[in-house]
Design a protein around this motif. Structure first.
Motif, short mmCIF file in Angstrom:
data_model
loop_
_atom_site.label_atom_id
_atom_site.label_comp_id
_atom_site.label_asym_id
_atom_site.label_seq_id
_atom_site.Cartn_x
_atom_site.Cartn_y
_atom_site.Cartn_z
N ARG A 90 47.22 28.46 35.01
CA ARG A 90 48.04 29.68 34.94
C ARG A 90 48.73 29.85 36.28
NH1 ARG A 90 42.95 31.28 33.90
NH2 ARG A 90 43.58 32.11 31.88
N TRP A 91 49.73 30.71 36.35
CA TRP A 91 50.46 30.87 37.61
C TRP A 91 51.00 32.28 37.72
CZ3 TRP A 91 51.87 27.72 33.60
CH2 TRP A 91 53.02 28.07 32.89
N TRP A 92 51.25 32.70 38.98
CA TRP A 92 51.85 34.00 39.25
C TRP A 92 52.43 34.00 40.66
CZ3 TRP A 92 46.51 33.44 38.52
CH2 TRP A 92 45.72 33.56 39.67
N GLN A 93 53.23 35.02 40.94
CA GLN A 93 53.83 35.15 42.27
C GLN A 93 53.07 36.19 43.08
OE1 GLN A 93 58.02 36.30 42.45
NE2 GLN A 93 58.29 35.01 44.26
N SER A 210 47.43 50.20 49.23
CA SER A 210 46.26 49.75 50.00
C SER A 210 46.25 48.24 50.19
CB SER A 210 44.97 50.20 49.31
OG SER A 210 44.72 49.44 48.14
N TYR A 211 47.03 47.50 49.36
CA TYR A 211 47.10 46.05 49.48
C TYR A 211 48.36 45.59 50.23
CZ TYR A 211 43.26 45.58 46.15
OH TYR A 211 42.04 45.64 45.54
N ALA A 212 49.08 46.52 50.82
CA ALA A 212 50.37 46.19 51.42
C ALA A 212 50.28 45.07 52.44
CB ALA A 212 50.99 47.43 52.04
N ASP A 213 49.21 45.03 53.22
CA ASP A 213 49.07 44.03 54.27
C ASP A 213 48.06 42.94 53.92
OD1 ASP A 213 50.91 45.41 55.93
OD2 ASP A 213 49.31 46.80 56.54
N ALA A 214 47.60 42.91 52.68
CA ALA A 214 46.56 41.95 52.29
C ALA A 214 47.20 40.63 51.85
CB ALA A 214 45.72 42.52 51.15
N ALA A 215 46.62 39.53 52.33
CA ALA A 215 47.11 38.20 51.95
C ALA A 215 46.58 37.80 50.58
CB ALA A 215 46.66 37.19 53.00
N PHE A 216 47.30 36.90 49.92
CA PHE A 216 46.88 36.27 48.67
C PHE A 216 46.76 37.26 47.51
CE2 PHE A 216 44.44 34.09 52.17
CZ PHE A 216 45.34 33.05 52.34
N THR A 217 47.51 38.35 47.55
CA THR A 217 47.40 39.34 46.48
C THR A 217 48.60 39.25 45.55
OG1 THR A 217 48.40 41.00 47.93
CG2 THR A 217 46.00 40.95 47.79
N GLN A 218 48.33 39.49 44.26
CA GLN A 218 49.34 39.38 43.22
C GLN A 218 50.10 40.68 43.09
OE1 GLN A 218 47.55 38.22 39.54
NE2 GLN A 218 49.46 38.22 38.38
N ARG A 296 28.77 47.14 38.82
CA ARG A 296 29.23 45.95 39.55
C ARG A 296 30.58 46.25 40.20
NH1 ARG A 296 26.94 40.68 38.56
NH2 ARG A 296 24.89 41.04 37.63
N LEU A 297 30.87 45.49 41.25
CA LEU A 297 32.19 45.50 41.87
C LEU A 297 32.33 44.21 42.67
CD1 LEU A 297 31.84 46.14 45.19
CD2 LEU A 297 31.41 48.43 44.32
N TYR A 298 33.56 43.92 43.08
CA TYR A 298 33.76 42.79 43.98
C TYR A 298 34.77 43.18 45.05
CZ TYR A 298 37.90 41.87 41.04
OH TYR A 298 39.08 41.98 40.35
N THR A 299 34.67 42.51 46.17
CA THR A 299 35.55 42.78 47.29
C THR A 299 35.79 41.51 48.07
OG1 THR A 299 35.91 44.27 49.19
CG2 THR A 299 33.69 43.40 48.89
N GLY A 300 36.90 41.43 48.78
CA GLY A 300 37.23 40.23 49.55
C GLY A 300 36.43 40.15 50.83
N THR A 301 36.05 38.95 51.21
CA THR A 301 35.28 38.77 52.45
C THR A 301 36.10 39.08 53.68
OG1 THR A 301 35.84 36.41 52.39
CG2 THR A 301 33.71 37.06 51.47
N ALA A 302 37.44 39.06 53.54
CA ALA A 302 38.30 39.35 54.70
C ALA A 302 38.69 40.82 54.76
CB ALA A 302 39.56 38.49 54.65
N ASN A 303 38.06 41.67 53.94
CA ASN A 303 38.39 43.09 53.91
C ASN A 303 38.19 43.71 55.30
OD1 ASN A 303 38.08 46.00 53.58
ND2 ASN A 303 38.02 45.60 51.39
N PRO A 304 39.25 44.28 55.89
CA PRO A 304 39.15 44.77 57.26
C PRO A 304 38.56 46.17 57.39
CG PRO A 304 41.37 45.09 56.49
CD PRO A 304 40.62 44.41 55.36
N VAL A 323 35.09 31.51 45.42
CA VAL A 323 35.94 30.98 46.48
C VAL A 323 37.25 30.46 45.92
CG1 VAL A 323 36.06 29.39 48.43
CG2 VAL A 323 33.84 30.32 47.72
N ARG A 324 38.35 30.79 46.58
CA ARG A 324 39.67 30.26 46.24
C ARG A 324 40.03 29.15 47.23
NH1 ARG A 324 43.94 32.81 44.06
NH2 ARG A 324 42.40 33.27 42.45
N TYR A 325 40.45 28.02 46.68
CA TYR A 325 40.89 26.85 47.45
C TYR A 325 42.37 26.61 47.20
CZ TYR A 325 35.89 25.95 47.91
OH TYR A 325 34.55 26.07 48.20
N ARG A 326 43.03 25.98 48.17
CA ARG A 326 44.46 25.67 48.02
C ARG A 326 44.79 24.32 48.63
NH1 ARG A 326 48.35 30.97 49.01
NH2 ARG A 326 47.48 32.23 47.34
#
Length: 329
Positions: A90-93, A210-218, A296-304, A323-326
């Protein structure tokens, strides 16, 4: 691996006894669900995960229906006539303009270590590169892949193929909603209440901002937000007339004993006032009132914003890591 009109299907002679074939629709869903169940013990899959659990045939059917051209972007692996694995693309921008082409594969443990997983990876990469050329996104595309930290074989395969880890999500669980912590005092100007339909756009905007400065977000369009809106256990905090934060909580559709905190967002100017904790606890109480026993919930490990400290102070404990790999397309 041969590539035939962008399908990337394997030549049978390269994998004796195995055949790669396109997804055929309804008749494949039970077999695909059986593959996921057969992988669960080896990969330590969490059946109650809100990130990636063990889907039913109906859930796989729903996910397949959401794919673009599923018969060409989903491949099944057969061994002596039985389905032993499958892979999906699948894909997205993303917000920064990057086009992410994500593949995910599953292979029964007894068929690993024979080159089948590598062949599935080759199929996915060949198909993605064909799609990138067709879409004209070469300069802004990357190939992505997911693997749970507990999937040792998949992780090793991706690293050997040149993928690098770019971020991860950690899932947390609150095992008993009957044992909720107490909230602290809030500023006198703050009030917390339900989110009515007239406030949906403000709630969506609070999350998106809240995601304005977050990387890798759809990108998340308001129309997509509305399509899945269920505000039964949504809570918002207002500072005067302005929405300062939201907690979007819901009961799991196919697991009603489990509640999920889908989003917890507080605007930058309203942080460090206790709003996040108050919103979270109010949402959790609502989930309990509607029959959930755990959350349950999930959060990014890079959450500042030190969200781990908040969640753990309320009683959440870490489960698996996703984990996301690229790699370049």
């Amino acid at each position: 691996m041969d590539v035939n009109s962008g399908s990337g299907l394997a030549s049978p002679e390269q994998l004796p006894g195995y055949e790669f074939r396109p997804y055929r629709g309804h008749g494949d869903h039970d077999a695909m669900a059986a593959v996921r169940l057969g992988c669960a013990q080896q990969d330590r899959t969490d059946a109650h995960s809100v990130v990636e659990g063990i889907p039913t045939a109906a859930e796989i059917a729903e996910a397949s229906a959401g794919l673009d051209d599923p018969s060409r972007n989903q491949v099944l692996v057969e061994h002596n006539g039985g389905v032993v694995g499958y892979a999906t693309i699948r894909w997205w921008q993303e917000r920064d303009g990057t086009w992410l082409y994500l593949h995910r594969g599953y292979l029964l443990p007894e068929h690993r270590g024979q080159g089948v997983g590598s062949a599935m990876l080759d199929w996915a990469e060949s198909r993605i590169r064909w799609l990138v050329r067709q879409h004209g996104t070469t300069r802004m595309s990357v190939i992505g892949a997911n693997a749970m930290a507990s999937e040792r074989e998949a992780t090793a395969l991706l690293l050997e193929a040149g993928y690098r880890r770019v971020f991860s999500l950690v899932e947390l669980e609150l095992p008993d909603l009957q044992q909720l912590a107490d909230g602290g005092p809030l500023p006198a100007t703050i009030r917390i209440g339900a989110v009515e339909p007239g406030n949906y756009r403000a709630a969506w905007k609070a999350v998106v901002d809240s995601y304005a400065d977050a990387a890798f977000t759809q990108e998340w369009a308001f129309e997509s937000f509305l399509a899945t809106a269920d505000s039964t256990c949504w809570r918002a905090a207002w500072d005067g007339e302005n929405m300062a934060g939201v907690a979007l909580c819901s009961i799991r559709r196919n697991d009603p004993a489990v509640g999920e905190v889908e989003e917890l967002s507080v605007r930058a100017q309203s942080r460090r006032l206790g709003l996040g904790r108050a919103l979270l606890l109010d949402g959790l109480r609502c989930l309990r009132e509607h029959g959930a026993r755990t959350a349950r919930l999930y959060t990014g490990t890079a959450n500042p914003y030190r969200s781990y400290e908040l969640y753990e102070s309320v009683g959440f404990r870490r489960q698996n890591e996703y984990v996301r790999y690229r790699k370049p397309a």
